[in-house]
Design a protein around this motif. Structure first.
Motif, PDB file in Angstrom:
ATOM      1  N   TYR A 142       0.851  -1.194   0.000  1.00 39.33           N
ATOM      2  CA  TYR A 142       0.000   0.000   0.000  1.00 39.33           C
ATOM      3  C   TYR A 142       0.885   1.240   0.000  1.00 39.33           C
ATOM      4  O   TYR A 142       1.937   1.278   0.655  1.00 39.33           O
ATOM      5  CB  TYR A 142      -0.916   0.023   1.223  1.00 39.33           C
ATOM      6  N   SER A 143       0.429   2.250  -0.702  1.00 35.71           N
ATOM      7  CA  SER A 143       1.130   3.526  -0.686  1.00 35.71           C
ATOM      8  C   SER A 143       0.867   4.240   0.633  1.00 35.71           C
ATOM      9  O   SER A 143       0.113   3.757   1.483  1.00 35.71           O
ATOM     10  CB  SER A 143       0.686   4.390  -1.868  1.00 35.71           C
ATOM     11  N   GLY A 144       1.465   5.421   0.785  1.00 40.47           N
ATOM     12  CA  GLY A 144       1.438   6.110   2.060  1.00 40.47           C
ATOM     13  C   GLY A 144       0.058   6.588   2.470  1.00 40.47           C
ATOM     14  O   GLY A 144      -0.818   6.838   1.638  1.00 40.47           O
ATOM     15  N   GLU A 145      -0.126   6.706   3.752  1.00 39.06           N
ATOM     16  CA  GLU A 145      -1.386   7.156   4.319  1.00 39.06           C
ATOM     17  C   GLU A 145      -1.352   8.667   4.543  1.00 39.06           C
ATOM     18  O   GLU A 145      -0.292   9.252   4.738  1.00 39.06           O
ATOM     19  CB  GLU A 145      -1.661   6.447   5.653  1.00 39.06           C
ATOM     20  N   ASP A 146      -2.522   9.276   4.550  1.00 42.13           N
ATOM     21  CA  ASP A 146      -2.673  10.671   4.925  1.00 42.13           C
ATOM     22  C   ASP A 146      -3.568  10.732   6.156  1.00 42.13           C
ATOM     23  O   ASP A 146      -4.224   9.742   6.514  1.00 42.13           O
ATOM     24  CB  ASP A 146      -3.282  11.471   3.769  1.00 42.13           C
ATOM     25  N   TYR A 147      -3.598  11.898   6.806  1.00 39.93           N
ATOM     26  CA  TYR A 147      -4.415  12.013   8.004  1.00 39.93           C
ATOM     27  C   TYR A 147      -5.896  11.818   7.662  1.00 39.93           C
ATOM     28  O   TYR A 147      -6.365  12.249   6.592  1.00 39.93           O
ATOM     29  CB  TYR A 147      -4.216  13.385   8.642  1.00 39.93           C
ATOM     30  N   PRO A 148      -6.652  11.178   8.541  1.00 47.45           N
ATOM     31  CA  PRO A 148      -8.088  11.011   8.282  1.00 47.45           C
ATOM     32  C   PRO A 148      -8.776  12.356   8.091  1.00 47.45           C
ATOM     33  O   PRO A 148      -8.370  13.384   8.665  1.00 47.45           O
ATOM     34  CB  PRO A 148      -8.584  10.292   9.544  1.00 47.45           C
ATOM     35  N   ARG A 149      -9.827  12.363   7.263  1.00 47.47           N
ATOM     36  CA  ARG A 149     -10.518  13.603   6.931  1.00 47.47           C
ATOM     37  C   ARG A 149     -11.785  13.830   7.733  1.00 47.47           C
ATOM     38  O   ARG A 149     -12.351  14.913   7.691  1.00 47.47           O
ATOM     39  CB  ARG A 149     -10.851  13.612   5.433  1.00 47.47           C
ATOM     40  N   ALA A 150     -12.250  12.836   8.449  1.00 50.49           N
ATOM     41  CA  ALA A 150     -13.521  12.966   9.162  1.00 50.49           C
ATOM     42  C   ALA A 150     -13.337  12.545  10.608  1.00 50.49           C
ATOM     43  O   ALA A 150     -12.400  11.824  10.949  1.00 50.49           O
ATOM     44  CB  ALA A 150     -14.611  12.105   8.493  1.00 50.49           C
TER      45      ALA A 150
END
Length: 1375
Positions: free
Chosen positions: A938-946
């Motif tokens: 899996y590619s990198g994660e970003d901060y959750p949006r909700a």
């Protein structure tokens, strides 16, 4: 081209070249040496080469064509440009090379240019003259500086001054010095001398003189007939350690919580002293985040606390050369505070500042000032940035770099994060750094702009240039710095511009080009490159030598070597130009290199494994254009020495004959020597022993003959050992099992490892077992080591039974194996055997792919693919690499691929958290491995949006709540959902005036779940809560803040529950309120029971009001002890109980006396403080104000205690204001003594006796007073300013002073103007028994007022009287 070369010290690295080629070799397009392009070939016709520097030896036709080429200047310039383009540019490279001369203006083929470039690259590297004394003495050499003092030379004024300067050269150089750029005449100064055969200056002060007179800049010149070399400019300075200036320091007054800087300002020493802070009693000052020393030596207090007043502060300077420490006058602190009590129990309080009433402040910088500053640092030095901040609480310091990260490999934090040190600064470290100081009140930051400058540093330092006549070369002096340094050339210490012209020399900036050098071109050149931050000075000589090849080793050496061993044949040589060297065997024309042979650069020939066919005569031939030299080495291969019939362990009776066999096979041309050892020591052959070539016989065996016997068979080349153990028994004892009676031990190491049956994937390993030491060998472990991936690390290969000593080992391709064997018995493992010879298997494509392939994102827009690299046994070939492929999952797009030599690859510009298919395939020079498996990454994660929504809270009890929320949509997670997390904090307590910590806490709920429970809350408190969703990147946005209140709970245990027994009749109990009331206290419950051993009495229960913190119990039984259990109560119930027991009786415990302490003065109370020495009886009143509890009125409990006190009472009126009491309570005064023995003052007979004595004294005082007041009268004089002296006669009217002779004033006493006698030292005066104001008499003689005691100024210290009632005053008050 021709160059000087020295190759050949045994063991040095080097290369061997072939003999010089003739014109036929060049005509055929072959270079004479396939290993090194030493003899450059000039271009003639296409494909025809001739030695450029040996053109005089060429054929007439070729020589004529070369002469014609000298007229073609354009061609010459073109070749110079080609030479410039090919010149190496790296640091430390040597710039030299010939000017190629073309015979015709025809363009050579492209491969000719490639050969020419390879020739130039092969000529880099320093050339050293061999250490052979005969050659050293023959060859001339300009001077070279070998040793000199540092540029900044600081000396100790107590020692003689030594300025070093040493040089070498042939002939030996002479020396002279300059001082401050002027000739320094050593002969005129009797204190200055020069060491013999050296230029080192010695300045002697034993006969007087001041070292400071010799300070200045010195430079050494070393000269012989070939040139002059210069040392650096040496700046001589004398170390200084000045005294601290005299100064009187006033006490430093500062408010508690305020910042403070104690300045050191040390005297300027040379070098600068080391600063440290201590107290005047030489105790080090404890430093921490709040109190620390800055790099400038000052001591900084971020905030001053009352405890800082307990010591003084002295700055100390330690000087390096004199080894002395100078101490500055100490600073004394006086801390002004609103809370004068330095309660040590508050030091661990979670908020000590609020507990001490110190106001909180936002951070501010103490150093540096302002919001921005700049700093300059030189390249290669350490950069130290410092930020010291004040504030309450003490701020934390964090460091950042604008636009990038701090260099983790060079940056470290010092002084409790207040200083950032970056070591070995480079230009990349310039930029803006900022420090952030923060506490809970806020944060500030300071920006520091860092500029990196550089003193000159070498990119290309000039090297000594050794050439042959007619050869071309160059000196290069290239340096860098900031600002850019300037370059100045000198020759023999003089500027190049003023030197005699030399047509063979051309200066082009930082390069000097020499063409067609001759013997007269020898000189020493200096390059001086400098800028405002420093300079570099380098010497490089140009020496012209013309030496034919010479062999440096003895001729016709004989080398004998044992079969299957490794050996090396040495052939050291020397010549100018560099000779080429080749090895031949038995006069054969083929060069020996490769396979079983390896030729080192120094000319040595190594034979990896000697075989019988390797025997013969080896010839090494060194050739240059001046001639050739050769040497021969005769190699003889000998058979190894082996003991084929070893001695065996024997058990013999005393008096019998024993024979130990030792039969040996050896090479017949070598002399064999057989010797014996007993217990590893040389065996003395006495009359009872007979040593033959193949045995040892012992006649009449005795007990002293028992032990181990070792047969040593040796020749001058090798040896072999075999050991046996002889056991001697008495006549009557013959054990059936000898081994059972012998000590057991680990086996000896196997030996003589041999490799046979060599195949591509297998080899047979054979070894000779070692002694089993009376415990049979059960197993053999074969280990291997390879020298490519993990050299020096041994791995287990296989395991074999103890009955075998030969095994076939399966091998992997392209591994350079080396084996060893370990023997194992029941006792343990042997030492590993000596390693076998190496064996390299042939290569093959990999048969497997790397394992543990993963794809994970390290940032939101990338994916890092990692795997476990393959080891040496799975590489199967050289240049192991990995083909990495990836593509988006389920898109069926084409595969992206890249070849990687490491163990990771980062894919950039990827969408957020997208699945990828990944394959990693191994490949080497022989081919690719099998098709790899597909792994999902899996590619990198970003901060959750909700954030979670509809958060509901249900209070379960006073310490737990239940949470319920709506889960977020999967596409808003932007990664793998790790958990839902609740952040909650205690906003306040429902109890007034109770401080609470608002530190945020968290509760985690792993997985995708909609509910959870938060526990371990504080009862009776207001809380706030937020929810977030967490993925691998971090927290998402926070949900709406929810508030909730926890109900009342049971309180914690009362604090500081103390039980005291002042006498045998009473027991005093004291306690403090619970630390956590957890609600409104409604009272305390005390349960106590008497016990004596195992017997228990009836339990009694007492209930108290919530503000009561003391209880006095009258003992009913003076023998038994009591166990007390105390708990606090709220509406919910009783909380945790505190349990104590009364002290043990005197026969069970030893009383311990504690120093007396005075109780604190209550709020608004005025009391008396008495000094005690246990001689009389006085009254002391203790008053304690209980802290206010919500809903309960404050009360004050007063206790009057009679104790042994002194007869001298100091009375004073004092009022102390204290902060409002809270539920945390006030610490009660502790008893002066902890004593379980019966006090004499509490005994009835003693109390009665004291009462009787007091009554008698009272009656006596009454009688004396009546007698004085009624039995006499005082005369009234007309002149009241005339005192009545002790010798005055009585008046005639019948008046008298006193009728009692004992009451007359003593000699020297004084009377007041109104006739009152003032006592000074009388012990029986009535005044001693009173405490009121001073007594006075009226004119008619009547007494007015009360008898008083004058205050002793030393005891009262200015305190006021409390006017305690005396017995006399009591009588008069009744009247």
């Amino acid at each position: 081209m021709r160059r000087l070369a020295a190759r050949g010290a045994a063991g040095d690295a080097g290369e061997v070249a072939a003999p010089a080629a003739d014109s036929t070799d060049c005509a055929r397009g072959r270079h004479p040496s396939s290993r090194r392009l030493i003899d450059l070939c000039a271009i003639w016709d296409p494909g025809v080469f001739l030695p450029a520097v040996g053109w005089k030896r060429a054929s007439g036709f070729a020589r004529r064509r070369l002469n014609e080429a000298e007229t073609l200047n354009s061609v010459r310039e073109a070749q110079l440009e080609l030479l410039e383009a090919a010149r190496p540019r790296g640091p430390g490279s040597r710039e030299r090379g010939p000017v190629l001369r073309m015979a015709r203006q025809q363009q050579p083929p492209p491969w000719v240019h490639a050969a020419f470039l390879l020739c130039l690259l092969s000529l880099s590297g320093a050339i050293e003259i061999p250490m052979d004394p005969s050659i050293q003495n023959e060859l001339s050499q300009p001077p070279t500086i070998t040793k000199q003092s540092v540029k900044d030379h600081i000396v100790d004024p107590r020692d003689n001054i030594l300025i070093e300067c040493e040089a070498k050269g042939n002939p030996a150089p002479s020396f002279h010095w300059t001082r401050n750029s002027r000739f320094f005449n050593i002969a005129k100064d009797p204190r200055v001398s020069m060491k013999r055969r050296s230029g080192t200056l010695v300045i002697d002060f034993r006969s007087g003189g001041r070292p400071e007179e010799y300070e200045g800049e010195y430079q050494c010149f070393a000269r012989n007939k070939f040139g002059t070399a210069l040392s650096n400019r040496i700046r001589l300075q004398v170390s200084k350690s000045p005294l601290w200036p005299k100064e009187n320091l006033d006490p430093v007054v500062v408010q508690e919580g305020a910042p403070l800087t104690l300045q050191c300002n040390p005297p300027p020493g040379l070098p600068s002293p080391v600063i440290f802070w201590m107290s005047s009693s030489m105790e080090p000052i404890t430093q921490d985040k709040r109190v620390s020393q800055g790099h400038n030596g000052d001591l900084y207090f971020s905030n001053v606390m009352l405890q800082d007043m307990q010591t003084d502060y002295s700055c100390n300077a330690r000087f390096h050369f004199t080894h002395t420490i100078q101490q500055k006058n100490a600073f004394t602190l006086k801390v002004l505070t609103n809370n004068p009590y330095n309660d040590s129990s508050l030091r661990n309080h979670p908020d000590i500042y609020s507990a001490r009433g110190v106001a909180e402040r936002t951070p501010s910088f103490m150093y540096p000032q302002g919001t921005a500053s700049s700093q300059m640092v030189l390249r290669g030095m350490d950069l130290v940035l410092e930020c010291i901040a004040s504030g309450v609480p003490t701020p934390d310091i964090a460091w950042y770099k604008k636009g990038g990260d701090l260099p983790s490999d060079k940056a470290k934090f010092e002084n409790f994060n207040k200083a950032l040190r970056i070591t070995n600064v480079s230009e990349e470290d310039s930029g803006e750094y900022f420090c952030l100081a923060s506490n809970k009140m806020g944060s500030i930051r300071h920006t520091i702009s860092v500029r990196v400058k550089a003193a000159p540093y070498w990119l290309d330092e000039p090297k000594n240039l050794i050439l042959a006549p007619g050869e071309d070369g160059r000196l290069v002096c290239r340096a860098n710095g900031n600002p850019k340094p300037t370059v100045q050339w000198m020759v023999n210490g003089e500027p190049l511009q003023s030197a005699p012209p030399n047509p063979n020399r051309e200066v082009a900036g930082d390069t000097i080009i020499f063409r067609d050098t001759q013997i007269s071109s020898r000189a020493v050149y200096q390059c001086n490159t400098s800028n405002e931050h420093g300079y570099l000075l380098a010497n490089a000589f140009v020496s012209v030598l013309d030496v034919p090849p010479r062999m440096l080793s003895p001729r016709n050496q004989l080398i004998r070597v044992i079969l299957y061993n490794r050996t090396r044949l040495d052939c050291p040589f020397f010549g100018s130009p560099i000779p080429t060297l080749r090895w031949f065997k038995n006069g054969q024309g083929s060069n020996l290199d490769g396979g079983n042979y390896h030729v080192y650069e120094n000319g040595s020939l190594e034979i990896k494994m000697i075989r019988k066919e390797d025997q013969g005569i080896y010839t090494c031939v060194a050739t240059n254009i001046l001639g050739k030299a050769e040497n021969q080495v005769r190699l003889e291969v000998k058979d190894p020495t082996r003991i084929y019939r070893m001695p065996e362990d024997q058990v013999a009776k005393r008096g019998t004959t024993v024979q130990l066999e030792c039969r040996v096979k050896h090479d017949p041309s070598l002399k064999l020597t057989v010797s014996w050892l007993k217990d590893d020591e040389p065996l003395y052959i006495g009359n009872r022993m007979k040593k033959e070539d193949d045995s040892l016989t012992i006649f009449g065996v005795a007990e002293r003959d028992q032990g181990s016997y070792t047969c040593v068979a040796s020749t001058e080349l090798d040896q072999d050992l075999a050991k046996a153990y002889l056991t001697v028994l008495a006549d009557q004892a013959t054990p059936t099992n000898r081994l059972a009676a012998l000590p057991k031990g680990r086996p000896d190491r196997p030996r003589d490892l041999e490799l046979t049956d060599l195949a591509e994937r297998s080899v047979r390993l054979t070894w000779i077992p070692g002694d089993d030491n009376n415990s049979p060998i059960t197993d053999y472990v074969v280990q291997f080591e390879e020298d490519q991936f993990q050299p020096g690390v041994w791995h287990d290969h296989s395991k074999f039974p103890g009955s075998v000593n030969s095994a076939v080992l399966q091998l992997s391709p392209y591994v350079n194996y080396q084996f060893r064997v370990i023997a194992i018995n029941e006792v343990g493992s042997s030492h590993p055997s000596l390693p076998s010879e190496r064996y390299r298997t042939s290569g093959a494509p990999p048969e497997s792919n790397p394992a543990d392939v993963k794809g994970e994102g390290t940032r939101k827009n990338n994916m890092e693919i990692t795997w476990t690299p393959m080891n040496a046994t799975s590489a199967f070939g050289p240049n192991l690499r990995y083909i990495v492929k990836w593509r988006r999952r389920e898109t069926r797009e084409t595969w992206n691929n890249v070849t990687v030599w490491g163990s990771r690859y980062v894919v950039g510009q990827t969408p957020v958290y997208v699945p990828y298919e990944i394959r990693v395939q191994a490949e080497n020079d022989f081919g690719k491995g099998p098709e790899p498996d597909t792994v999902i990454g899996y590619s990198g994660e970003d901060y959750p949006r909700a954030a979670p929504t509809d958060v509901k809270i249900r209070v379960l009890n006073s310490t737990a709540i239940s949470l319920q929320w709506n889960r977020v949509y999967p596409d808003t997670v932007q990664g793998q959902l790790r958990e839902y997390r609740a952040y909650y904090w205690r906003e306040s307590s429902l109890l007034k005036n109770l401080w609470v910590s608002q530190k945020r806490q968290q509760a985690s709920f792993p997985g995708d779940r909609p509910r959870g429970v938060v526990s371990r809350l504080f009862p009776y408190s207001n809380y706030k809560l937020e929810m977030v969703v967490v993925n691998g990147r971090g927290d998402g946005p926070r949900s709406e803040t929810k508030e909730f209140t926890t109900p009342e709970g049971v309180p914690s245990a009362p604090r500081r529950f103390r039980v005291r027994q002042p006498n045998l009749e009473t027991i005093n109990l004291e306690w403090d309120h619970p630390e956590h009331p957890n609600g409104i206290l409604i009272g305390y419950t005390l349960k106590y029971v008497a016990f004596n051993g195992t017997k228990l009495g009836k339990q009694i229960v007492e209930n108290f009001s919530p503000n009561q913190t003391k209880f006095t119990m009258q003992r009913a039984d003076p023998v038994s002890r009591y166990r007390f259990t105390l708990s606090a109560r709220t509406q919910v119930g009783s909380g945790e109980a505190a349990t104590e027991e009364s002290p043990a009786p005197p026969n069970e415990a030893t009383p311990t006396a504690a120093p007396p302490t005075l109780p604190p003065t209550p709020v608004g109370a005025t009391g008396a403080v008495s000094s005690t020495d246990a001689t009389a009886t006085a009254a002391t009143t203790e008053a304690t104000t209980v802290p206010t509890i919500p809903g309960v009125a404050p009360t004050t409990i007063a206790t009057t205690t009679t104790a042994a006190t002194t007869t001298t009472t100091a009375a004073a009126a004092a009022t102390t204001e204290r902060p409002p009491a809270t539920t945390s309570g006030t610490k009660m005064p502790e008893s002066a003594y902890t004593n379980n023995q019966a006090d004499i003052a509490t005994q009835g007979w003693f109390i009665g006796l004291m009462c009787a004595i007091a009554l008698l004294v009272l009656i006596l005082l009454i009688v004396c007073f009546i007698k004085r007041s009624r039995g006499g009268k005082y005369p009234v004089r007309e002149k009241k300013d005339v005192p009545l002296g002790p010798e005055d006669p009585k008046e005639e009217d019948g008046s008298f002073d006193y009728s009692d002779e004992d009451n007359k004033p003593l000699q020297g006493s004084q009377t007041s103007l109104d006739g009152t006698i003032k006592q000074q030292e009388s012990d029986d005066s009535l005044v001693d028994y009173g405490e009121g104001g001073e007594g006075q008499f009226n004119e008619d003689g009547s007494f007015i007022g009360q008898y008083t005691v004058k205050k002793d100024k030393e005891e009262t210290e200015g305190n006021e009287s409390s006017e305690a009632t005396s017995p006399v005053n009591a009588i008069y008050s009744l009247a």
